[in-house]
Design a protein around this motif. Structure first.
Motif, PDB file in Angstrom:
ATOM      1  N   ASP A 120       3.509  12.083  23.325  1.00  0.00           N
ATOM      2  CA  ASP A 120       3.676  12.801  22.057  1.00  0.00           C
ATOM      3  C   ASP A 120       2.438  13.598  21.679  1.00  0.00           C
ATOM      4  O   ASP A 120       2.382  14.187  20.592  1.00  0.00           O
ATOM      5  N   GLY A 121       1.436  13.639  22.565  1.00  0.00           N
ATOM      6  CA  GLY A 121       0.244  14.433  22.309  1.00  0.00           C
ATOM      7  C   GLY A 121      -0.819  13.745  21.487  1.00  0.00           C
ATOM      8  O   GLY A 121      -1.845  14.360  21.178  1.00  0.00           O
ATOM      9  N   THR A 122      -0.608  12.488  21.119  1.00  0.00           N
ATOM     10  CA  THR A 122      -1.606  11.770  20.318  1.00  0.00           C
ATOM     11  C   THR A 122      -2.487  10.917  21.225  1.00  0.00           C
ATOM     12  O   THR A 122      -2.051  10.458  22.287  1.00  0.00           O
ATOM     13  N   ILE A 309      -3.532  13.722  30.216  1.00  0.00           N
ATOM     14  CA  ILE A 309      -2.357  14.035  29.400  1.00  0.00           C
ATOM     15  C   ILE A 309      -1.133  13.481  30.118  1.00  0.00           C
ATOM     16  O   ILE A 309      -0.879  13.818  31.280  1.00  0.00           O
ATOM     17  N   VAL A 310      -0.403  12.624  29.456  1.00  0.00           N
ATOM     18  CA  VAL A 310       0.794  12.016  30.045  1.00  0.00           C
ATOM     19  C   VAL A 310       1.910  13.056  30.025  1.00  0.00           C
ATOM     20  O   VAL A 310       2.381  13.455  28.955  1.00  0.00           O
ATOM     21  N   THR A 311       2.290  13.511  31.207  1.00  0.00           N
ATOM     22  CA  THR A 311       3.242  14.616  31.331  1.00  0.00           C
ATOM     23  C   THR A 311       4.421  14.232  32.209  1.00  0.00           C
ATOM     24  O   THR A 311       4.381  13.257  32.962  1.00  0.00           O
ATOM     25  N   GLU A 312       5.440  15.023  32.108  1.00  0.00           N
ATOM     26  CA  GLU A 312       6.583  14.967  33.017  1.00  0.00           C
ATOM     27  C   GLU A 312       6.822  16.368  33.545  1.00  0.00           C
ATOM     28  O   GLU A 312       6.654  17.337  32.799  1.00  0.00           O
ATOM     29  N   TRP A 317      -0.261  18.748  35.725  1.00  0.00           N
ATOM     30  CA  TRP A 317      -1.437  19.074  34.917  1.00  0.00           C
ATOM     31  C   TRP A 317      -1.828  17.897  34.011  1.00  0.00           C
ATOM     32  O   TRP A 317      -2.014  18.048  32.817  1.00  0.00           O
ATOM     33  N   ASN A 318      -1.964  16.746  34.630  1.00  0.00           N
ATOM     34  CA  ASN A 318      -2.203  15.531  33.839  1.00  0.00           C
ATOM     35  C   ASN A 318      -3.664  15.078  33.815  1.00  0.00           C
ATOM     36  O   ASN A 318      -3.984  14.051  33.236  1.00  0.00           O
ATOM     37  N   ARG A 361      -1.029  22.785  25.021  1.00  0.00           N
ATOM     38  CA  ARG A 361      -0.499  22.945  23.656  1.00  0.00           C
ATOM     39  C   ARG A 361       0.240  21.700  23.189  1.00  0.00           C
ATOM     40  O   ARG A 361       0.400  21.487  21.981  1.00  0.00           O
ATOM     41  N   SER A 362       0.680  20.864  24.134  1.00  0.00           N
ATOM     42  CA  SER A 362       1.317  19.615  23.726  1.00  0.00           C
ATOM     43  C   SER A 362       0.318  18.691  23.040  1.00  0.00           C
ATOM     44  O   SER A 362       0.712  17.760  22.336  1.00  0.00           O
TER      45      SER A 362
END
Length: 444
Positions: A120-122, A309-312, A317-318, A361-362
């Protein structure tokens, strides 16, 4: 003051002798050796042979020497297309010896200076950081047992047996990508559980070159006949010598990346022995994708070394390196790993930029503006490489790395990071492999 050319002022014989190579002699007078590929393994082999009196010709398909060591200084700071860190910069590491002898400035990157942001970007809570640490340490202990048990499964399959809930946990998938896929250079679904952690490492925390990794190449290139933009398409060998692109020689050293060997871009006459061809087919060759974004001003914490950054999907780009920790430039270096790396490699630069900015941006939202400079890599798409570095693939074995250590017909030798399992996927492994091959020819 140190300059990028100061290494050339060093006596090349004393320089290499200080790295542990043998004393200078002329025991290869009248011997011609052709080296295919001007990466660090080929340069190291060529330099050692040159010092022993051999005539050395290096044929390089690209328009620069260095191979997977390539630095771009157009942003005012180094963008490393390939090798970025000295892994384990102890006094035993030959890359560290090179760096010390030419007085190359380095910076210790702090792996503990890391802020991770959730889906969630936090920012993660202290409990979530502890969860990541505990999960990683626990999995490593269990996976190390798979090394001794010679597990035939992939890391993903092994974890599905051990702790399947990790694969369904966004934080679990992130740590497997950022810590394991980054280190090994492939997706957890492709990496051998038995062999992933069976290699060797030098001691010490990783450092980067603040003036560029390619500064270490000058002493290795000195005096060599390097012929750029000269791709090799045929190597013939036999008891009486070799012929490379029609050029006769006593020996040949093939130091092209494993990815090139996999494409059969080079014809070998006669065909390579079966065990060697099997090794080429079975060993893995993965990719890691980088994008450097320079901004007019920083919108992130300038003192934090890394951002996660936790991504899917997994690997997108994590993991990000903050250049402000060692320079005045507002640069973030993003990385993609595992199965997402070749997807990113196939993107145009504009597509890749938008993909990476969407991830930023997330977390930072509207503070993320358009960058003023973008540099990126596409290793699996480069025809002279077809990937970044080798890895132990499911279905392969550590012995298949070592198969490359034996010459073919006592005339054709192989060098590169893929030929030395203990130090595969590293520049120091590549350099050591080149020196090993040179020693075999000198003693032949």
């Amino acid at each position: 003051m140190y300059t990028r050319r100061s290494a050339l002022k060093l006596g090349i014989a004393s320089f290499l002798a200080s790295l542990g190579s043998s004393v200078h002699s002329q025991d290869l007078d009248g011997t011609t050796v052709i080296v295919i590929g001007a990466g660090i393994s080929g340069l190291a082999a060529g330099q050692e042979l040159l010092r022993h009196g051999a005539k050395v010709i290096i044929l390089e398909a690209g328009d620069y020497a260095g191979g997977r060591i390539r630095t771009d200084m157009s942003m005012g700071v180094p963008f490393e297309y390939g090798a970025g860190w000295i892994h384990g910069p102890s006094s035993a590491n030959p890359i560290q010896k090179l760096a010390a002898l030419i007085k190359a400035p380095t910076f210790l990157t702090d792996d503990n200076s890391l802020e991770v942001f959730g889906p969630d970007g936090t920012p993660l809570t202290d409990a979530e950081y502890q969860h990541i640490d505990d999960t990683y340490e626990r999995l490593l202990r269990k996976l190390y047992l798979r090394v001794w048990n010679r597990d035939t499964k992939s890391i993903k399959e092994a974890i599905a047996d051990l702790e399947p809930e990790v694969l369904n946990d966004p934080l679990g998938r992130w740590l497997l990508s950022a810590f394991v896929e980054f280190d090994i250079g492939a997706g957890i679904e492709d990496i051998s559980a038995a062999n992933a952690f069976a290699d060797t490492a030098f001691e010490g925390d990783d450092v980067i070159f603040t003036e560029g990794y390619d500064t270490i190449l000058a002493p290795l290139m000195s005096g060599l006949d390097i012929r750029l933009s000269t791709p090799v398409n045929r190597i013939a060998y036999g008891d009486d010598g070799v012929t490379v692109n029609g050029i006769p020689a006593d020996y040949a050293i093939c130091s092209v990346p494993l990815g090139v060997l996999k494409t059969n871009a080079i014809e070998f006459d006669p065909p390579l022995p079966t065990d060697l061809q099997v090794a080429i087919d079975k060993l893995g060759f993965g990719s890691v994708t980088k994008i450097a974004l320079r901004f007019d001003k920083a919108f992130w914490d300038e003192k934090t070394q890394y951002f996660g950054i936790v991504t899917e999907p997994k690997g997108r780009w994590n993991y990000w390196l903050n250049y402000r920790t060692f320079s005045e430039e507002n640069v973030l270096l993003g990385l993609s790993f595992g199965s997402y790396a070749p997807i990113a490699d196939r993107m145009s630069q504009s597509e890749m930029t938008e993909d990476a900015l969407a991830v930023l941006r997330s977390v930072w939202g509207e503070h993320v503006v358009e960058p003023n400079t973008v540099l990126s890599t596409h290793w699996s798409e480069y025809p002279n490489f077809r990937g970044a570095y080798s890895y132990p693939q499911t279905g392969g074995s550590t012995e298949q790395f070592e198969v490359f250590g034996e010459p073919v017909a006592e005339r054709l030798f192989f060098a590169g990071e893929h030929t030395i399992f203990d130090y595969h996927s590293t520049t120091h492994g590549a350099l050591l492999s080149g020196r090993h091959v040179a020693t075999r020819i000198i003693e032949n």
